[in-house]
Design an enzyme around this catalytic site. Structure first.
Site: not given
Ligand code: TEU
Ligand code: CA
Length: 553
Positions: A97, A198, A249, A323-324
Site C-alpha cells: 500500500d 492511496d 484508490e 478498513h475504512d
Molecule cells: O482513504 C481515503 C479516503 O478519503 C476515505 O476513505 C477516508 O478514509 C474517510 O473514509 C473519509 O471519510 C485512504 C485510506 O484508505 C485511509 O485509511 C487513510 O486514512 C486515508 O487514505 C489517508 O491516507
C-alpha cells in the site's frame, strides 16, 4: 497464483488487527506469515497489506515516516522478506500500500522543510494566508477542520487534506515524483507483485482558490496533471513488468477519468476503487448523518460502473468492505436471524460481477460492526474528530455516538476473529489487551468454527473465489443489468462465448416476488444460499429473505 487479474481475488489485511504473535496487543507481520495457509485455503491470489512502514501511527500507518523501513511494532525487514517468499511458495503475491499523496510530518522531507531548507519546502504546499489568521483557502480536511495548518516561523500554512500530521506532497515538483519512483522500484526489487496507491487521484492540485459551494475537493480531485503523473509512474516503474498488478484508490472520482486510470491500453493502472456505491447511506457527500441505504441508487451506481467500464475496456475493483468501511453484513444485510444468508447474498453479488473482487479480513466470516457502546472504545482519528464536530454543531453526545457507531472506520478494524478464546485468538489469552476491543460475538462468529462447517460463510466465499477461476463467463463476460427498478431484487446476466450466467438476489429480509423473471430452461444452479433449488414458475420467481442463487448455461 492466477497471473490474470481478471480471474484473481485479492485478500486485504490490516495487519494491526489481523494476528498478534508476540502478545503486545498489536497485530504483526509474523501473524500474517502464520496465517498464509488460511488465505491459501480461501483461494486468494494476492494479499493487499495496508501500510506497515515506520510511522507515528496517527492514521494507523497512512502517515508514513520512512518508506524504506518497517515499523518495529509490525516486525523487521527480514519478516517482510520471509512473508514475500512464503506467500510466493503458496502462489500468493503481495500487494503493498503506497501512500504518496502525503507523508507524516515526521518524515525527514518535512522535517527538513520545517528547518527552512528551500529544496524540501518545495516538496510540500506552503502558502501565505489570505489575511491575518486566515488560511489560504476555505478547504476542509477530510478528517474535519481546515485543510491548512499555520506555521508561525514562516508565517505560512501547509496543506493537509487528511490529518494535520499528514502533509500533502507537491507532485508538480519533479524531485518528488523521482523519489516516489525510487520507492516503488525498491519494493519491486524485493519481489512485491502489486501496489495499491492511496487516494492517488488527489495528487494533482489545480488552483488554490476558495470553494464557494463545497469543501474544496473540486480543486484537487482528478486534477489537471493526474493522467500525466500516473503514466509517468507507470512507465518508470511497474509498467516495465507484466506480472505486477496495480489498483488506485480514487476518492470522489468520475467514471470518465476511471476509463483512463484503468483502461486496458491507457498505460496507467490495472484497476480502480471507486466509492460512489458506498455513499448510498450518506447525505450527498456528508457521511456523518443517519439515513437509510438507498437500494435503487446502489443498483444504479453499480450497474453504471459495470457497463460503463466494460464499454470503455477498463477494469473495476469490486468490493463492499475495506478498513475504512463499516462491515457490509451490518450495513446492507442482517446481524440477526438471517446473518448467514445475508452475508452469503452480499458475497454473491460482488463475486459474480465484472472486475477483481477484494475480500477484507473477516468479511469471509461475516464479521459484523464493532459492538462499542462508549466513545472511549473508538480509536480512529476521523471518528474522534467528527464525534466532537457533531457536538459542536449542537447534537447531543448520545446522538453523536449513534452516528459514529454506524459510520466509524473502527467497525472494520476490530481484531480478526480466529476462535472463541478470550481475545478471539488475535492475541494469546495471557497477552496484552488488544489495541482495539474484540467484538463480543467472536464466540459465535470465528474462523475455527467456520473452517469445519461446510455450510459456513467462509466456505461459501471459497467456492465463489474458485468459480471465478473455473468459469470464463465470470472473469471475462459482458454484463447486462436485470430488474433494474425492482424494489428488492438485485440481478444481472453475464455472457461470454455462448455461455450465460444469471445472478439473482433478494436484498431484503422479507420474501418477495420477481414477475417477468427470465426463464431458466437449460440452466443449472451452481451456487446459492438456500438448500432447496428454487426456480421461476411461469415467469414468477419467489424469493425467501436474502435468498440468492447463481445459474449457468
Ligand atoms: O482513504 C481515503 C479516503 O478519503 C476515505 O476513505 C477516508 O478514509 C474517510 O473514509 C473519509 O471519510 C485512504 C485510506 O484508505 C485511509 O485509511 C487513510 O486514512 C486515508 O487514505 C489517508 O491516507
Ligand atoms: Ca504484536
Amino acid at each position: 497464483m492466477s497471473t490474470d487479474f481478471r480471474k484473481s481475488t485479492v485478500y486485504q489485511i490490516y495487519p494491526k488487527s489481523f494476528c498478534d504473535t508476540n502478545g503486545d496487543g498489536l497485530g504483526d507481520l509474523r501473524g500474517v506469515i502464520e496465517k498464509l495457509d488460511y488465505i491459501k485455503e480461501l483461494g486468494a491470489d494476492y494479499i493487499w497489506l495496508t501500510p506497515f512502514f515506520v510511522s507515528p501511527q496517527n492514521d494507523n500507518g497512512y502517515d508514513v515516516e520512512d518508506y524504506y523501513q518497517i515499523d518495529p511494532r509490525y516486525g523487521t525487514m527480514e519478516d517482510v522478506e520471509e512473508l514475500i517468499a512464503k506467500a510466493a511458495e503458496r502462489g500468493i503475491g503481495l500487494m503493498f500500500d503506497m501512500v504518496f499523496n502525503h507523508v507524516s510530518t515526521r518524515h525527514q522531507w518535512f522535517r527538513r522543510a520545517m528547518e527552512g531548507d528551500p529544496y524540501y519546502k518545495e516538496f510540500f504546499f506552503f502558502r501565505r494566508g489570505r489575511a491575518k489568521g486566515q488560511p489560504p483557502t476555505n478547504w476542509e480536511s477530510k478528517f474535519g477542520g481546515s485543510a491548512w495548518e499555520y506555521v508561525e516561523k514562516f508565517d505560512e500554512y501547509y496543506l493537509h487534506l487528511f490529518d494535520v500530521t499528514q502533509a500533502d506532497l507537491n507532485w508538480d515538483n519533479e524531485n518528488v515524483r523521482r523519489e516516489v519512483q525510487k520507492i516503488v522500484r525498491f519494493w519491486m526489487d524485493k519481489g512485491v507483485k502489486g501496489f495499491r496507491f492511496d487516494v492517488v487521484n488527489l495528487i494533482s492540485k489545480a488552483a488554490f482558490e476558495d470553494d464557494e459551494n463545497g469543501d474544496g475537493r473540486r480543486f484537487y480531485t482528478d486534477g489537471p496533471n493526474i493522467h500525466r503523473y500516473l503514466k509517468e509512474l507507470h512507465d518508470a516503474t511497474f509498467g516495465t513488468d507484466d506480472g505486477i498488478v496495480t489498483v488506485g484508490e480514487m476518492s470522489s472520482t468520475s467514471i470518465e477519468n476511471c476509463y483512463r486510470y484503468a483502461g486496458r491500453k491507457t498505460g496507467e493502472l490495472s484497476m480502480v476503487f471507486s466509492f460512489h456505491h458506498l455513499k448510498v447511506d450518506f447525505m450527498g457527500n456528508e457521511k456523518w448523518v443517519l439515513v437509510p441505504a438507498d437500494f435503487q441508487k446502489l443498483k444504479s451506481i453499480v450497474f453504471q460502473w459495470q457497463t460503463g467500464m466494460a464499454k470503455h475496456d477498463a477494469w473495476n475493483a469490486v468490493f463492499w468492505c475495506n478498513h475504512d468501511q463499516p462491515r457490509v453484513v451490518s450495513r446492507f444485510g442482517s446481524e440477526g436471524g438471517y446473518w448467514k444468508e445475508s452475508a452469503k447474498m452480499l458475497a454473491t453479488i460482488v463475486h459474480c460481477l465484472r472486475g477483481t473482487p477484494y475480500v477484507y479480513q473477516g468479511e469471509e466470516l461475516g464479521m459484523t460492526n464493532a459492538d462499542f457502546t462508549e466513545i472511549s472504545q473508538f480509536r480512529d482519528v476521523e471518528s474522534l474528530n467528527h464525534y466532537q464536530i457533531l457536538q459542536d454543531k449542537g447534537l447531543s453526545a448520545s446522538d453523536a455516538l449513534r452516528i459514529v457507531q454506524i459510520h466509524s472506520r473502527d467497525n472494520g478494524r476490530t481484531p480478526m476473529q480466529w476462535d472463541a478464546s478470550r481475545y478471539a485468538g488475535f492475541t494469546a489469552e495471557d497477552g496484552a489487551e488488544p489495541w482495539i476491543g474484540v467484538n463480543g460475538n467472536h464466540d459465535r462468529i470465528n474462523a475455527a468454527a467456520q473452517l469445519t462447517d461446510p455450510d459456513s460463510v467462509f466456505h461459501y466465499y471459497r467456492r465463489l473465489i474458485a468459480l471465478r477461476k473455473e468459469l470464463d463467463v465470470i472473469s471475462c463476460g459482458d454484463i447486462e443489468p436485470l430488474a433494474e427498478h425492482h424494489p428488492c431484487i438485485f440481478a444481472y446476466r453475464r455472457t461470454y462465448e455462448g455461455h450465460e450466467l444469471l445472478v439473482a438476489a433478494n436484498f431484503y429480509g422479507r420474501s418477495c416476488q420477481w414477475k417477468d423473471a427470465p426463464d431458466l430452461i437449460g440452466f443449472k444452479r451452481i451456487i446459492g444460499n438456500y438448500r432447496e433449488e428454487n426456480r421461476p414458475e411461469d415467469g414468477l420467481w419467489t424469493f425467501g429473505p436474502y435468498e440468492t442463487s447463481v445459474w449457468y448455461r
